[in-house]
Design a protein around this motif. Sequence first.
Motif, mmCIF file in Angstrom:
data_model
loop_
_atom_site.group_PDB
_atom_site.id
_atom_site.type_symbol
_atom_site.label_atom_id
_atom_site.label_comp_id
_atom_site.label_asym_id
_atom_site.label_seq_id
_atom_site.Cartn_x
_atom_site.Cartn_y
_atom_site.Cartn_z
ATOM 1 N N LEU A 52 0.775 -1.333 -0.202
ATOM 2 C CA LEU A 52 -0.013 -0.165 -0.142
ATOM 3 C C LEU A 52 0.933 1.357 0.077
ATOM 4 O O LEU A 52 0.640 2.123 -0.721
ATOM 5 N N PHE A 53 1.967 1.246 0.924
ATOM 6 C CA PHE A 53 2.722 2.399 0.914
ATOM 7 C C PHE A 53 3.273 2.588 -0.455
ATOM 8 O O PHE A 53 3.569 3.747 -0.861
ATOM 9 N N ASP A 54 3.982 1.528 -1.099
ATOM 10 C CA ASP A 54 4.703 1.432 -2.490
ATOM 11 C C ASP A 54 3.601 2.286 -3.551
ATOM 12 O O ASP A 54 4.214 2.866 -4.327
ATOM 13 N N ARG A 55 2.373 2.150 -3.298
ATOM 14 C CA ARG A 55 1.498 2.586 -4.426
ATOM 15 C C ARG A 55 1.278 3.867 -4.077
ATOM 16 O O ARG A 55 0.708 4.457 -5.059
ATOM 17 N N LEU A 56 1.399 4.489 -2.887
ATOM 18 C CA LEU A 56 0.965 5.785 -2.748
ATOM 19 C C LEU A 56 1.705 6.841 -3.535
ATOM 20 O O LEU A 56 3.086 6.537 -3.374
ATOM 21 N N ALA A 79 13.803 -3.676 0.889
ATOM 22 C CA ALA A 79 13.007 -4.932 0.078
ATOM 23 C C ALA A 79 11.969 -5.585 0.802
ATOM 24 O O ALA A 79 11.826 -5.629 1.924
ATOM 25 N N GLU A 80 11.070 -5.911 -0.059
ATOM 26 C CA GLU A 80 10.121 -6.584 0.554
ATOM 27 C C GLU A 80 10.281 -7.828 1.426
ATOM 28 O O GLU A 80 11.238 -8.701 0.980
ATOM 29 N N GLY A 81 9.604 -7.969 2.532
ATOM 30 C CA GLY A 81 9.738 -9.013 3.291
ATOM 31 C C GLY A 81 11.166 -8.680 4.476
ATOM 32 O O GLY A 81 11.405 -9.731 5.184
ATOM 33 N N SER A 82 11.789 -7.590 4.381
ATOM 34 C CA SER A 82 12.769 -7.347 5.228
ATOM 35 C C SER A 82 12.377 -7.116 6.563
ATOM 36 O O SER A 82 13.166 -7.354 7.458
#
Length: 135
Positions: free
Chosen positions: A70-74, A126-129
Amino acid sequence: MDIDGKTFELSRESATDLQDAVGDALTERREFFRTAGTFREDGSYEVSRRSADSAGNAKVFRTFDAMARLFDRLPDEFTAEDVGRTGITGSRRHLLIRHFGEHPEFPCRISSRNPLMAKKEGERFAEGSMEVGSD
């Protein structure tokens, strides 16, 4: 209990203690200035007001990574209206802006208090960090 082909026996009391320890390891609550984030046993991530005691002051995501997406899409600078476009309503929109601004995983800061607005300041890890128990 069978682990790697070896059989181990646990007493009921030991098994209960182990189950409690695993549950504690899977849950973690981190408090920030105005918000808190909780990794729950079921793998979900709950954002709440730091001192809240009702579900009306919380937003639960399926996983921490779901919130990070969600944050990345903002947009680079976002308001409650931008968060609301994702389907999140009411005061939870403001709660999430504050949480993004307070949580060290999200490179952003509160840029305006009225209207409440946050500005991204770089790349997110990175995702999952973000894992339970990590600082």
